[in-house]
Structures are given as structure tokens and as C-alpha cells.
Write an enzyme that holds these catalytic residues in place. Structure first.
Site, PDB file in Angstrom:
ATOM      1  N   ASP A   1      23.086  44.912 -27.641  1.00 34.71           N
ATOM      2  CA  ASP A   1      24.043  45.557 -28.538  1.00 34.71           C
ATOM      3  C   ASP A   1      24.716  44.484 -29.381  1.00 34.71           C
ATOM      4  O   ASP A   1      25.655  43.806 -28.935  1.00 34.71           O
ATOM      5  CB  ASP A   1      25.058  46.366 -27.730  1.00 34.71           C
ATOM      6  CG  ASP A   1      24.355  47.395 -26.840  1.00 34.71           C
ATOM      7  OD1 ASP A   1      23.397  48.019 -27.322  1.00 34.71           O
ATOM      8  OD2 ASP A   1      24.748  47.546 -25.672  1.00 34.71           O
TER       9      ASP A   1
ATOM     10  N   SER B   1      20.267  46.656 -22.658  1.00 35.13           N
ATOM     11  CA  SER B   1      20.510  47.118 -24.018  1.00 35.13           C
ATOM     12  C   SER B   1      21.114  45.976 -24.821  1.00 35.13           C
ATOM     13  O   SER B   1      22.200  45.487 -24.514  1.00 35.13           O
ATOM     14  CB  SER B   1      21.467  48.317 -24.016  1.00 35.13           C
ATOM     15  OG  SER B   1      21.621  48.851 -25.313  1.00 35.13           O
TER      16      SER B   1
ATOM     17  N   SER C   1      19.019  49.315 -26.898  1.00 39.79           N
ATOM     18  CA  SER C   1      19.774  48.453 -27.807  1.00 39.79           C
ATOM     19  C   SER C   1      20.419  49.207 -28.957  1.00 39.79           C
ATOM     20  O   SER C   1      20.055  50.346 -29.269  1.00 39.79           O
ATOM     21  CB  SER C   1      18.933  47.306 -28.381  1.00 39.79           C
ATOM     22  OG  SER C   1      18.433  46.482 -27.356  1.00 39.79           O
TER      23      SER C   1
END
Length: 384
Positions: free
Chosen positions: A289, A287, A249
Site C-alpha cells: 500500500d 498488500s 495492494s
């Protein structure tokens, strides 16, 4: 490789190298090349490194400084990929504003960070706390190096980070919420950068702060050079099975003193994706984001919700001054440039770390990277 040890563009306050010791960047940075170049912004850390398994912490950001927490900022949010958490974004999407500080920590402490912001606000801004609070707290996952289930981040740690916030140059790498993070399977963490934009006879600053914990090794690119395969030889995370390569992340916070509307802030937040892409990532499914942008201009122009409960006139108007939409391209460019450099700063200002279960995260091999980049930019040079 040489650098001026006193130059804040080249080294952190602790003397760790920054990305400009390896490569050059487009755009004009602020004095500190940090989010704190934006007037009023304060950043604080609490870093927890104890025993063999605690590698975590908290980062605190006050967009208007501690004293200005009750004055709402115009804000916008963008999710590149939603496998993560940032609290408070429902209200940001509804109202285009938020009040108070921001905290960034590890995934399993995001609720504690939220509670810590409330505790700090009750102590320092009780009138604000008497209405309602929807704090902004973000997270990235540090479970490779840190005992993430050990509840090591407490409300007191969060409050301490908020109290420790200062203006001026800030540390990077394995500090604050970025302590246990990894980026492109190298040691990652906290990174920042800024750009100055001239508009209408005024200089404005766009600052970015990232908690970088994303990317698969093979993706890494710096200065237009694909490095992933050239740096593939030392990658302990590559054979670690619980999390797919590239997961982790990234939380990004963009702050500017340019006067903007909330939807314009959201447009700036979306440009963080392009800065990250310049470093190679394609954006893993695992991830989270999440990117937030805010404008600290227009002080006092947005009514805080608590006014409704304190006898404010129902006939008043708020009024925002803003840069026309058609003039925002230089600010978009500033976000892309600052976001890219902030990621690389997080990588460069780091050393190897060993954490829980003897898991090891190697540092970016700075000397090797410098040789590769130098050879690449010499006609006929070898990048092997």
C-alpha cells in the site's frame, strides 16, 4: 435506487454507477469528483481484455498535463506497507520533487511502465530526457484474473496510455491498470474522487486516484455499516490458496493545486491510510500500500536538474509559496474523504469478471448493499 444518468457525480462517462448512487459522502466534490478536477491533470488508460486470460492494462497520470512534464512538482511519499513497488521514490525522498508522468500497472510490468515513460519522454521532452529520468511507476498484483507472466503490457501500450490522457471526467472500475484487480474479494480496480477546500479566499482542489486491489471480504465496511459477514456468500477468492486473503495492494496518487512544501505533501499521502481504513481494511502483510501526493502549484518555482547542464546561473534561488502547517487540517480531511470515496467508486463501477483458469471475481451486489444501507439508517430497520 435511482440516479441522474447525466450527472458525473453519479455515473461514469460510460454510464456505470458511482458510489453516490448508493450512499452519501461528506465534503464538497469538484465538478467531476475526480483527480482531473485539479487544473491541468490528465489521465489516460489502456485496457487489455483478450481471450480467456488477459485482464490487465496501464493507467497514466500527468500531474501538470503532457506539456508540463518537465516542470517539477513538490511531492511526498508514504508506505503503509512495503510489499509492493513504486519507482522513483528514492529521489522523491531526497529532493521532495519529481518530474514527468506517473504510470500504474500490474506487478510484473512495473519495469515496462518505467521504460515506457522514458520512451514517451524522449519523444515529447527530449531536452528533459538528455539529463536523467527517474520515472514514477507503481503496481498492484492482478495474477488471480490475469496471465501476469505473459508480458502482455509492452512499452507501446504504456506510451499509448500516456498519449490517451485527457482532462475531464474519467472512467472507473475495470479499466487501465485496474482491469484485473480485486478489492475485498469483489471486482476492484480504478477509482477516483475529489474535494474542494476554501482557503484564504481561494478554492483549491484535492484529487485522489486509487488502484484498489486490497482487503479481505470480512473487513468490508461502507457508510459505517460492517458488511463483510452480510456479503460473505459469494466469495470465490476466499478459497483460493496461492495468496492469503487480503493480499493484493493499493497504489494511491493524491494531487492538489494548493501550494505545499514536500513534507506537507508527505503528510497528505499519510492520510490516505485513514480513507482506506474507513472502508474496513487493517492492511494485510501481503498488500503493498504505497501512496504519493504532489502539489502542482508553484509553477516554474523548482529548478529542474537539467538546468545545471544548460548554463543556468549558479546564483539563482528557488522560492516556494505554501500554506502554513497549522492550516492544513481541511486538506487532510479532503484526502481522507476523497480516498474513501475513490475506493468505493472502484467497487461500485464494476461488473463480474472471469479471467485466467476460469477464476471469477464477483461484482459488489449493489442492490443488496443499497437495501442493507437503507435499512441500517432507518430506526428499527433490519440489516440482515
Amino acid at each position: 435506487m435511482t440516479r441522474a444518468d447525466h450527472d458525473p457525480l453519479m455515473v461514469t462517462p460510460a454510464g456505470k454507477p458511482r458510489a453516490r448512487s448508493l450512499m452519501s459522502f461528506a465534503g464538497r466534490p469538484g465538478k467531476w469528483n475526480a483527480v482531473t478536477d485539479v487544473p491541468g491533470v490528465e489521465v489516460g488508460y489502456q485496457t487489455l481484455v483478450t481471450g480467456d486470460a488477459v485482464r490487465t492494462g496501464v493507467t497514466a497520470i500527468h500531474p501538470r498535463g503532457r506539456d508540463g512534464a518537465s516542470d517539477p512538482v513538490a511531492a511526498g511519499f508514504h508506505s503503509q506497507n512495503g510489499n509492493g513497488e513504486m519507482t522513483g521514490v528514492s529521489w522523491i525522498r531526497e529532493s521532495g520533487t519529481f518530474s514527468g508522468p506517473i504510470a500504474i500497472t500490474n506487478t510484473h510490468a512495473v519495469g515496462v511502465a518505467h521504460a515506457g515513460i522514458i520512451a514517451w519522454t524522449v519523444r515529447h521532452h527530449p531536452r528533459m530526457a538528455n539529463a536523467w529520468l527517474l520515472p514514477v511507476a507503481g503496481e498492484t498484483w492482478d495474477g488471480y484474473l490475469n496471465d501476469i507472466n505473459g508480458h502482455h503490457v509492452t512499452e507501446d501500450i504504456v506510451v499509448a496510455a500516456l498519449e490517451a490522457a485527457t482532462p475531464g471526467p474519467i472512467e472507473e472500475g475495470s479499466v487501465g491498470g485496474g482491469t484485473g484487480m480485486n478489492c475485498y474479494s469483489f471486482k476492484g480496480g480504478s477509482g477516483t474522487a475529489s474535494r474542494v477546500v476554501d482557503y484564504g479566499g481561494t478554492q483549491y482542489t484535492v484529487g485522489a486516484f486509487l488502484q484498489a486491489n486490497f482487503g479481505d471480504r470480512h473487513e468490508l465496511s461502507l457508510d459505517g455499516v460492517h458488511l463483510g459477514e452480510l456479503l460473505a456468500d459469494d466469495n470465490p477468492m476466499g478459497s483460493w490458496s496461492p495468496a492469503p486473503a487480503g493480499s493484493g495492494s493499493c497504489i494511491a496518487v493524491v494531487v492538489t493545486d494548493a501550494p505545499l512544501l514536500p513534507l506537507q505533501c508527505a503528510a497528505l499521502a499519510r492520510r490516505v491510510t485513514l480513507g482506506l481504513a474507513r472502508t474496513g481494511t487493517a492492511g494485510s502483510h501481503f498488500s503493498g500500500d504505497l501512496f504519493l501526493a504532489c502539489s502542482v502549484a508553484n509553477r516554474g518555482a523548482i529548478s529542474p536538474g537539467l538546468d545545471t547542464f544548460n548554463g543556468a546561473s549558479p546564483g539563482r534561488y528557488d522560492q516556494l509559496r505554501f500554506i502554513p502547517w497549522g492550516q492544513l487540517d481541511p486538506f487532510y480531511e479532503a484526502v481522507v474523504q476523497a480516498s474513501e470515496e475513490a475506493v468505493i467508486n472502484a467497487l461500485v463501477a464494476n461488473e463480474e469478471m472471469i479471467g485466467r483458469d476460469a477464476h471469477r471475481s464477483p461484482a459488489l451486489p449493489r442492490d443488496k448493499v443499497a437495501r442493507i444501507l437503507s435499512a441500517h439508517h432507518v430506526p428499527g430497520g433490519s440489516v440482515s
